[in-house]
Design a protein around this motif. Structure first.
Motif, mmCIF file in Angstrom:
data_model
loop_
_atom_site.group_PDB
_atom_site.id
_atom_site.type_symbol
_atom_site.label_atom_id
_atom_site.label_comp_id
_atom_site.label_asym_id
_atom_site.label_seq_id
_atom_site.Cartn_x
_atom_site.Cartn_y
_atom_site.Cartn_z
ATOM 1 N N SER A 10 -41.701 -22.016 -33.353
ATOM 2 C CA SER A 10 -40.697 -20.983 -33.083
ATOM 3 C C SER A 10 -41.339 -19.629 -33.387
ATOM 4 O O SER A 10 -41.810 -19.397 -34.516
ATOM 5 C CB SER A 10 -39.467 -21.180 -33.976
ATOM 6 O OG SER A 10 -38.876 -22.431 -33.729
ATOM 7 N N SER A 11 -41.352 -18.727 -32.400
ATOM 8 C CA SER A 11 -42.105 -17.465 -32.517
ATOM 9 C C SER A 11 -41.800 -16.664 -33.777
ATOM 10 O O SER A 11 -42.698 -16.063 -34.370
ATOM 11 C CB SER A 11 -41.786 -16.550 -31.330
ATOM 12 O OG SER A 11 -41.961 -17.225 -30.128
ATOM 13 N N CYS A 12 -40.530 -16.658 -34.189
ATOM 14 C CA CYS A 12 -40.151 -15.802 -35.323
ATOM 15 C C CYS A 12 -40.854 -16.228 -36.607
ATOM 16 O O CYS A 12 -41.039 -15.414 -37.510
ATOM 17 C CB CYS A 12 -38.638 -15.804 -35.519
ATOM 18 S SG CYS A 12 -37.934 -17.447 -35.668
ATOM 19 N N ARG A 19 -35.933 -12.031 -33.367
ATOM 20 C CA ARG A 19 -34.615 -12.527 -33.758
ATOM 21 C C ARG A 19 -33.476 -11.640 -33.253
ATOM 22 O O ARG A 19 -33.699 -10.499 -32.875
ATOM 23 C CB ARG A 19 -34.542 -12.646 -35.275
ATOM 24 C CG ARG A 19 -35.228 -13.931 -35.706
ATOM 25 C CD ARG A 19 -35.243 -14.154 -37.155
ATOM 26 N NE ARG A 19 -34.090 -13.736 -37.914
ATOM 27 C CZ ARG A 19 -33.116 -14.545 -38.326
ATOM 28 N NH1 ARG A 19 -33.133 -15.824 -38.004
ATOM 29 N NH2 ARG A 19 -32.129 -14.078 -39.068
ATOM 30 N N ILE A 43 -43.013 -20.063 -29.042
ATOM 31 C CA ILE A 43 -41.964 -19.997 -28.019
ATOM 32 C C ILE A 43 -40.672 -19.505 -28.676
ATOM 33 O O ILE A 43 -40.254 -20.040 -29.704
ATOM 34 C CB ILE A 43 -41.710 -21.386 -27.370
ATOM 35 C CG1 ILE A 43 -42.960 -21.878 -26.636
ATOM 36 C CG2 ILE A 43 -40.510 -21.327 -26.415
ATOM 37 C CD1 ILE A 43 -42.834 -23.270 -26.042
ATOM 38 N N CYS A 44 -40.062 -18.488 -28.081
ATOM 39 C CA CYS A 44 -38.714 -18.084 -28.497
ATOM 40 C C CYS A 44 -37.800 -18.352 -27.304
ATOM 41 O O CYS A 44 -37.777 -17.571 -26.336
ATOM 42 C CB CYS A 44 -38.649 -16.609 -28.882
ATOM 43 S SG CYS A 44 -36.944 -16.118 -29.246
ATOM 44 N N GLU A 46 -34.656 -18.038 -26.824
ATOM 45 C CA GLU A 46 -33.614 -17.050 -26.512
ATOM 46 C C GLU A 46 -34.201 -15.839 -25.783
ATOM 47 O O GLU A 46 -33.626 -15.348 -24.806
ATOM 48 C CB GLU A 46 -32.881 -16.640 -27.802
ATOM 49 C CG GLU A 46 -32.028 -17.793 -28.331
ATOM 50 C CD GLU A 46 -31.357 -17.501 -29.668
ATOM 51 O OE1 GLU A 46 -31.243 -16.326 -30.061
ATOM 52 O OE2 GLU A 46 -30.936 -18.480 -30.323
ATOM 53 N N LYS A 103 -37.799 -23.459 -36.312
ATOM 54 C CA LYS A 103 -37.046 -22.633 -37.271
ATOM 55 C C LYS A 103 -35.744 -23.355 -37.626
ATOM 56 O O LYS A 103 -34.934 -23.648 -36.745
ATOM 57 C CB LYS A 103 -36.747 -21.264 -36.634
ATOM 58 C CG LYS A 103 -35.798 -20.404 -37.443
ATOM 59 C CD LYS A 103 -36.468 -19.864 -38.693
ATOM 60 C CE LYS A 103 -35.454 -19.257 -39.635
ATOM 61 N NZ LYS A 103 -34.641 -20.224 -40.371
ATOM 62 N N SER A 106 -31.381 -22.651 -36.718
ATOM 63 C CA SER A 106 -31.134 -21.879 -35.496
ATOM 64 C C SER A 106 -30.390 -22.725 -34.454
ATOM 65 O O SER A 106 -30.708 -23.891 -34.261
ATOM 66 C CB SER A 106 -32.482 -21.428 -34.912
ATOM 67 O OG SER A 106 -32.366 -21.240 -33.515
ATOM 68 N N CYS A 109 -33.354 -23.426 -31.954
ATOM 69 C CA CYS A 109 -34.561 -24.108 -32.445
ATOM 70 C C CYS A 109 -34.306 -25.105 -33.559
ATOM 71 O O CYS A 109 -35.157 -25.965 -33.803
ATOM 72 C CB CYS A 109 -35.561 -23.076 -32.961
ATOM 73 S SG CYS A 109 -36.231 -22.022 -31.666
HETATM 74 S S1 SF4 Z 1 -34.546 -18.645 -30.717
HETATM 75 FE FE1 SF4 Z 1 -34.214 -17.820 -32.780
HETATM 76 S S2 SF4 Z 1 -35.147 -19.331 -34.115
HETATM 77 FE FE2 SF4 Z 1 -35.947 -19.723 -32.081
HETATM 78 S S3 SF4 Z 1 -37.823 -18.546 -31.994
HETATM 79 FE FE3 SF4 Z 1 -36.231 -17.226 -31.178
HETATM 80 S S4 SF4 Z 1 -35.565 -16.068 -32.915
HETATM 81 FE FE4 SF4 Z 1 -36.691 -17.783 -33.729
#
Ligand code: SF4
Length: 314
Positions: A10-12, A19, A43-44, A46, A103, A106, A109
């Motif tokens: 998860s990119s964050c 985010r 990969i994010c 969203e 993550k 989430s 994720c």
């Molecule tokens: S969807 Fe949310 S948890 Fe998943 S990578 Fe993006 S910011 Fe992080």
């Protein structure tokens, strides 16, 4: 490592400001330690479907096993289909990864215990992020963990060990392989299996000894059962039994003093007085002097780069 193993992530968690609040969730262990041993494919989901940074917070609503992803403040804004379409389309790009770190919590994720809101009541804590659900369905054998669970030494060690084994399996099956290659692979992991799940150790041993299906079918069943077995925690008791088993191979070679010392080291580990690395190091030391064909093959004694120091804490 020259050819680093690739992990999806998860990119964050890598510190990317993706985010909903414009921030990140950089994870120190991942960014300061794992980064030296692995390449990451961030990969994010969203952001990938076009949601802005920052953006309104989203959460899961409805049935925990089939939830929808909606904006927390405006339920009419539903992103379920978009995320699911993106996830399905992305799965083909993930064949080269050997594990995934997601993550936690989430709605996209999170892997386990994600909140799913009901009409009025308190949320259930048993959902799965929409991207994570499709990932697990498409890659049921892939080692997957959440960053928060990796704070637990046992879970961390288990995850890394599975990643390295899965990578070896990917390499094996990426070339033309034969029954002998599967047997050799299995032999290398016998003690590891024994440390995780004795029943599977016996079951897989029998399966390999009597391969009677086409290899294509067999290898899918084999990796499924292997990775399932490795999900079982290798406890102190199970490790101590494996160490005792290893000692059996060296019994005739070791002097009485060396035997006594090795036995004491295993007992101390069993009692929680020393970490696993201590008896393992002593065993490896003896194996340098008295090589043993079977033990020297075992990935149990060298499962991953020692500098990760994972066995110093379990
Ligand atoms: S969807 Fe949310 S948890 Fe998943 S990578 Fe993006 S910011 Fe992080």
């Amino acid at each position: 490592l020259n050819n680093k193993i690739i992990l999806g992530i998860s990119s964050c968690l890598l510190g990317e400001n993706v985010r909903y609040d414009g921030g990140h969730k950089r994870d120190n262990y991942i960014c300061d330690t794992l980064v030296n041993y692995f390449d990451f494919l961030p990969i994010c989901p969203e952001v990938a479907i076009g949601m802005s940074i920052p953006r309104p917070a989203v959460h899961l609503v409805g049935e925990p096993n089939n939830p929808s992803l909606v904006e927390a403040e405006n339920k009419e804004k539903n992103y379920t289909q978009l995320i699911q379409q993106f996830a399905s389309k992305t799965m083909d790009d993930l064949t080269g990864i050997s594990g995934y770190i997601l993550k936690s919590k989430s709605p996209s994720c999170g892997w386990r215990r994600v909140k799913v809101y009901q009409q009025k009541d308190m949320p259930f804590h048993n959902g799965q992020g929409l991207f994570a659900a499709i990932l697990e369905k498409c890659y049921p054998n892939l080692p997957i963990e959440e960053e928060s669970r990796l704070n637990d030494d046992k879970i961390r060690e288990n995850f890394i060990e599975r990643v390295f084994i899965y990578k070896k399996w990917q390499e094996l099956t990426s070339k033309a392989f034969c029954k002998e290659a599967i047997t050799a692979f299995h032999t290398q992991h016998e003690l590891t299996l024994m440390a995780h799940h004795l029943f599977s150790y016996r079951k897989l041993g029998k399966m390999v000894a009597a391969i009677d299906q086409p290899l294509e079918t067999f290898y899918q069943q084999y990796i499924f059962h292997l990775m399932k077995a490795l999900n079982h925690t290798a406890t102190k008791k199970k490790h101590a039994n494996v160490l005792q088993h290893c000692m059996g191979y060296l019994k005739k070679k070791l002097s009485p003093i060396d035997k006594e010392e090795l036995q004491r080291t295993i007992d101390n580990y069993r009692l929680g007085l020393t970490p696993l690395i201590v008896p393992i190091t002593l065993l490896r030391h003896h194996l340098n002097h008295y090589p043993n064909e079977h033990l020297n093959l075992q990935s149990y004694l060298n499962p991953y780069p020692e500098e990760l120091m994972l066995r110093n804490h379990i």
